[in-house]
Design a protein around this motif. Structure first.
Motif, PDB file in Angstrom:
ATOM      1  N   PRO A 193       6.831   5.658  -2.450  1.00  0.00           N
ATOM      2  CA  PRO A 193       6.083   5.320  -3.668  1.00  0.00           C
ATOM      3  C   PRO A 193       5.732   3.831  -3.715  1.00  0.00           C
ATOM      4  CG  PRO A 193       8.415   5.630  -4.160  1.00  0.00           C
ATOM      5  CD  PRO A 193       8.219   6.058  -2.735  1.00  0.00           C
ATOM      6  N   LEU A 194       4.789   3.495  -4.602  1.00  0.00           N
ATOM      7  CA  LEU A 194       4.380   2.093  -4.731  1.00  0.00           C
ATOM      8  C   LEU A 194       5.482   1.240  -5.330  1.00  0.00           C
ATOM      9  CD1 LEU A 194       0.704   2.465  -6.017  1.00  0.00           C
ATOM     10  CD2 LEU A 194       1.543   2.356  -3.671  1.00  0.00           C
ATOM     11  N   THR A 195       6.296   1.843  -6.191  1.00  0.00           N
ATOM     12  CA  THR A 195       7.408   1.135  -6.816  1.00  0.00           C
ATOM     13  C   THR A 195       8.657   2.004  -6.745  1.00  0.00           C
ATOM     14  OG1 THR A 195       6.839   2.026  -9.010  1.00  0.00           O
ATOM     15  CG2 THR A 195       5.893  -0.112  -8.401  1.00  0.00           C
ATOM     16  N   GLN A 196       9.808   1.393  -6.829  1.00  0.00           N
ATOM     17  CA  GLN A 196      11.057   2.136  -6.817  1.00  0.00           C
ATOM     18  C   GLN A 196      11.138   3.049  -8.038  1.00  0.00           C
ATOM     19  OE1 GLN A 196      13.211   2.677  -4.660  1.00  0.00           O
ATOM     20  NE2 GLN A 196      14.974   3.493  -5.747  1.00  0.00           N
ATOM     21  N   GLY A 197      11.444   4.331  -7.796  1.00  0.00           N
ATOM     22  CA  GLY A 197      11.581   5.275  -8.898  1.00  0.00           C
ATOM     23  C   GLY A 197      10.269   5.613  -9.582  1.00  0.00           C
ATOM     24  N   GLN A 198       9.173   5.514  -8.870  1.00  0.00           N
ATOM     25  CA  GLN A 198       7.847   5.812  -9.430  1.00  0.00           C
ATOM     26  C   GLN A 198       7.834   7.177 -10.108  1.00  0.00           C
ATOM     27  OE1 GLN A 198       4.322   4.943  -6.953  1.00  0.00           O
ATOM     28  NE2 GLN A 198       3.777   7.101  -7.136  1.00  0.00           N
ATOM     29  N   ASP A 199       7.124   7.275 -11.226  1.00  0.00           N
ATOM     30  CA  ASP A 199       7.004   8.536 -11.960  1.00  0.00           C
ATOM     31  C   ASP A 199       6.549   9.649 -11.023  1.00  0.00           C
ATOM     32  OD1 ASP A 199       5.797  10.684 -13.610  1.00  0.00           O
ATOM     33  OD2 ASP A 199       6.176   9.324 -15.283  1.00  0.00           O
ATOM     34  N   LEU A 200       7.231  10.772 -11.077  1.00  0.00           N
ATOM     35  CA  LEU A 200       6.908  11.893 -10.185  1.00  0.00           C
ATOM     36  C   LEU A 200       5.533  12.470 -10.459  1.00  0.00           C
ATOM     37  CD1 LEU A 200      10.332  13.819 -10.120  1.00  0.00           C
ATOM     38  CD2 LEU A 200       9.487  12.070  -8.541  1.00  0.00           C
ATOM     39  N   GLY A 201       4.962  12.187 -11.601  1.00  0.00           N
ATOM     40  CA  GLY A 201       3.646  12.688 -11.931  1.00  0.00           C
ATOM     41  C   GLY A 201       2.514  11.883 -11.326  1.00  0.00           C
ATOM     42  N   LEU A 202       2.824  10.675 -10.825  1.00  0.00           N
ATOM     43  CA  LEU A 202       1.790   9.845 -10.199  1.00  0.00           C
ATOM     44  C   LEU A 202       1.512  10.344  -8.785  1.00  0.00           C
ATOM     45  CD1 LEU A 202       2.876   6.267 -11.365  1.00  0.00           C
ATOM     46  CD2 LEU A 202       1.136   7.773 -12.358  1.00  0.00           C
ATOM     47  N   THR A 203       0.274  10.234  -8.360  1.00  0.00           N
ATOM     48  CA  THR A 203      -0.130  10.832  -7.086  1.00  0.00           C
ATOM     49  C   THR A 203      -0.334   9.820  -5.958  1.00  0.00           C
ATOM     50  OG1 THR A 203      -2.478  10.717  -7.671  1.00  0.00           O
ATOM     51  CG2 THR A 203      -1.269  12.714  -8.302  1.00  0.00           C
ATOM     52  N   ASN A 204      -0.194   8.532  -6.241  1.00  0.00           N
ATOM     53  CA  ASN A 204      -0.439   7.552  -5.189  1.00  0.00           C
ATOM     54  C   ASN A 204       0.846   7.234  -4.418  1.00  0.00           C
ATOM     55  OD1 ASN A 204       0.602   6.391  -7.473  1.00  0.00           O
ATOM     56  ND2 ASN A 204      -0.821   4.687  -7.553  1.00  0.00           N
ATOM     57  N   TYR A 205       0.661   6.794  -3.182  1.00  0.00           N
ATOM     58  CA  TYR A 205       1.794   6.389  -2.341  1.00  0.00           C
ATOM     59  C   TYR A 205       1.344   5.275  -1.415  1.00  0.00           C
ATOM     60  CZ  TYR A 205      -0.336   9.229   1.427  1.00  0.00           C
ATOM     61  OH  TYR A 205      -1.197   9.756   2.370  1.00  0.00           O
ATOM     62  N   GLN A 206       2.284   4.703  -0.695  1.00  0.00           N
ATOM     63  CA  GLN A 206       1.951   3.695   0.301  1.00  0.00           C
ATOM     64  C   GLN A 206       2.620   4.047   1.628  1.00  0.00           C
ATOM     65  OE1 GLN A 206       3.745  -0.216  -0.336  1.00  0.00           O
ATOM     66  NE2 GLN A 206       5.327   0.698  -1.654  1.00  0.00           N
ATOM     67  N   VAL A 207       2.026   3.562   2.718  1.00  0.00           N
ATOM     68  CA  VAL A 207       2.612   3.705   4.047  1.00  0.00           C
ATOM     69  C   VAL A 207       3.138   2.340   4.449  1.00  0.00           C
ATOM     70  CG1 VAL A 207       2.198   4.265   6.462  1.00  0.00           C
ATOM     71  CG2 VAL A 207       1.051   5.577   4.662  1.00  0.00           C
ATOM     72  N   THR A 208       4.442   2.273   4.736  1.00  0.00           N
ATOM     73  CA  THR A 208       5.100   0.992   5.003  1.00  0.00           C
ATOM     74  C   THR A 208       5.880   1.068   6.305  1.00  0.00           C
ATOM     75  OG1 THR A 208       5.340   0.650   2.614  1.00  0.00           O
ATOM     76  CG2 THR A 208       6.680  -0.720   4.061  1.00  0.00           C
ATOM     77  N   LEU A 209       5.832  -0.015   7.079  1.00  0.00           N
ATOM     78  CA  LEU A 209       6.620  -0.098   8.300  1.00  0.00           C
ATOM     79  C   LEU A 209       8.084  -0.314   7.958  1.00  0.00           C
ATOM     80  CD1 LEU A 209       4.494  -2.339  10.702  1.00  0.00           C
ATOM     81  CD2 LEU A 209       4.978   0.089  10.957  1.00  0.00           C
ATOM     82  N   SER A 210       8.956   0.471   8.586  1.00  0.00           N
ATOM     83  CA  SER A 210      10.389   0.260   8.402  1.00  0.00           C
ATOM     84  C   SER A 210      10.756  -1.139   8.884  1.00  0.00           C
ATOM     85  CB  SER A 210      11.194   1.311   9.168  1.00  0.00           C
ATOM     86  OG  SER A 210      10.775   1.374  10.519  1.00  0.00           O
ATOM     87  N   GLY A 211      11.637  -1.787   8.126  1.00  0.00           N
ATOM     88  CA  GLY A 211      12.048  -3.143   8.467  1.00  0.00           C
ATOM     89  C   GLY A 211      11.158  -4.213   7.877  1.00  0.00           C
TER      90      GLY A 211
END
Length: 305
Positions: A193-211
């Motif tokens: 999610p874009l933020t920690q604990g993002q509302d489950l009803g929101l549909t956006n996400y991000q792709v992030t490199l581990s580390g």
């Protein structure tokens, strides 16, 4: 003299026959720093169908080769590139034994999702870059496998739409994110999610490199534990997380729900008669997410897309 000539002819015929026999293996793995297994000699095992071996997954910048034996580096045979740094578009390869070399490798300069097919009968290799991740898996203590990658909850890719992944299962109190390849090592993509604990009803996400320093997760509260449907559309870059129809909602009477669609303005109205709070998710005929809303009583959505 004639006898000697015949013997030489038979010997040469035997050599020619041996040279045309294709290698046959019952094991194949991809090895190299372009893979999540790194330079471990046993690498990542490929899928096998007869003498055709396939790999579908992520590769990052680096190099790789293939081990036809589940053992140490100097054991068994290897499938190597015909020259070091061979282009991924080339279809030929060589077979080498143990540590004898030459130790030629394929090089990946563009990280991404790849499909690799080795056909031993045809003595060819085909390497194709894919448009979407071929594998997605839920990982986290809210999932059945907790934080074990070996027990990760694999999502199912749609047979007709390689960008669409779905999963249905039980989620308990805890958190989760989505792996594109089963490793916690740095440098690999995670969907979060874009933020920690993002509302489950929101549909956006991000792709992030581990580390990279960002490690957000979706959170399931104890009161919200239950069976969920999760749908990821890689093309539209959306995620839908909703309670499954199999999850019972106390005192909810579906017969009291009314739905209207206004063709003029594209508005969809869902009237739940003040029964409870709920999620309404709308999909297209191809399975792509159109819109989603959370509310109580009457919910109005823009379904014109």
């Amino acid at each position: 003299m004639k006898l000697n000539l015949h013997l030489i002819s038979l010997f040469l015929l035997g050599l020619f026959s041996l040279s045309t026999v294709h290698a046959q293996y019952d094991y194949m793995s991809i090895v190299g720093d372009a893979t999540s297994a790194g330079w471990a000699a046993n690498g990542l095992q490929l899928d096998q169908n007869g003498q055709i071996f396939t790999y579908r997954g992520e590769l990052k910048a680096g190099s790789f080769k293939f081990h036809a034996f589940n053992g140490d580096f100097c054991e068994g045979e290897w499938i190597n590139a015909t020259e070091d740094g061979q282009a991924l578009t080339a279809t030929d390869y060589i077979v080498t034994t143990g540590c004898e070399g030459p130790d030629n490798k394929w090089s990946v300069t563009t990280p991404g999702s790849y499909s690799i097919t080795i056909d031993l009968d045809a003595s060819t290799i085909q390497i194709i870059e894919l448009d979407y991740y071929p594998n997605l898996s839920l990982v986290g203590d809210a999932t059945p496998g907790a934080w074990s990658l070996d027990l990760a909850s694999d999502m199912q890719v749609d047979e007709l739409n390689p960008a669409l992944f779905t999963w249905t299962g039980d989620l308990v109190a805890g958190s989760f994110k989505i792996a594109t390849i089963k490793t916690f090592d740095d440098g690999w993509d995670w969907i979060m999610p874009l933020t920690q604990g993002q509302d489950l009803g929101l549909t956006n996400y991000q792709v992030t490199l581990s580390g990279s320093g960002t490690d957000n997760t979706w959170i399931i509260d104890a009161a919200d534990a239950g069976k969920y449907d999760i749908r990821v559309d890689l093309e539209s870059e959306t995620i839908a997380i909703s309670k499954s129809a199999a999850t019972k909602i106390p005192n909810f009477d579906a017969s009291n729900v009314q739905v209207w669609f206004n063709e003029t303005n594209g508005q969809l109205t869902v009237d739940m008669n003040d029964q409870t709070e709920g999620n309404v998710t709308v999909y297209s005929s191809t399975g792509s997410l159109i819109t989603q809303a959370k509310g109580m009583g009457t919910i109005v959505l823009d379904a014109s897309a």
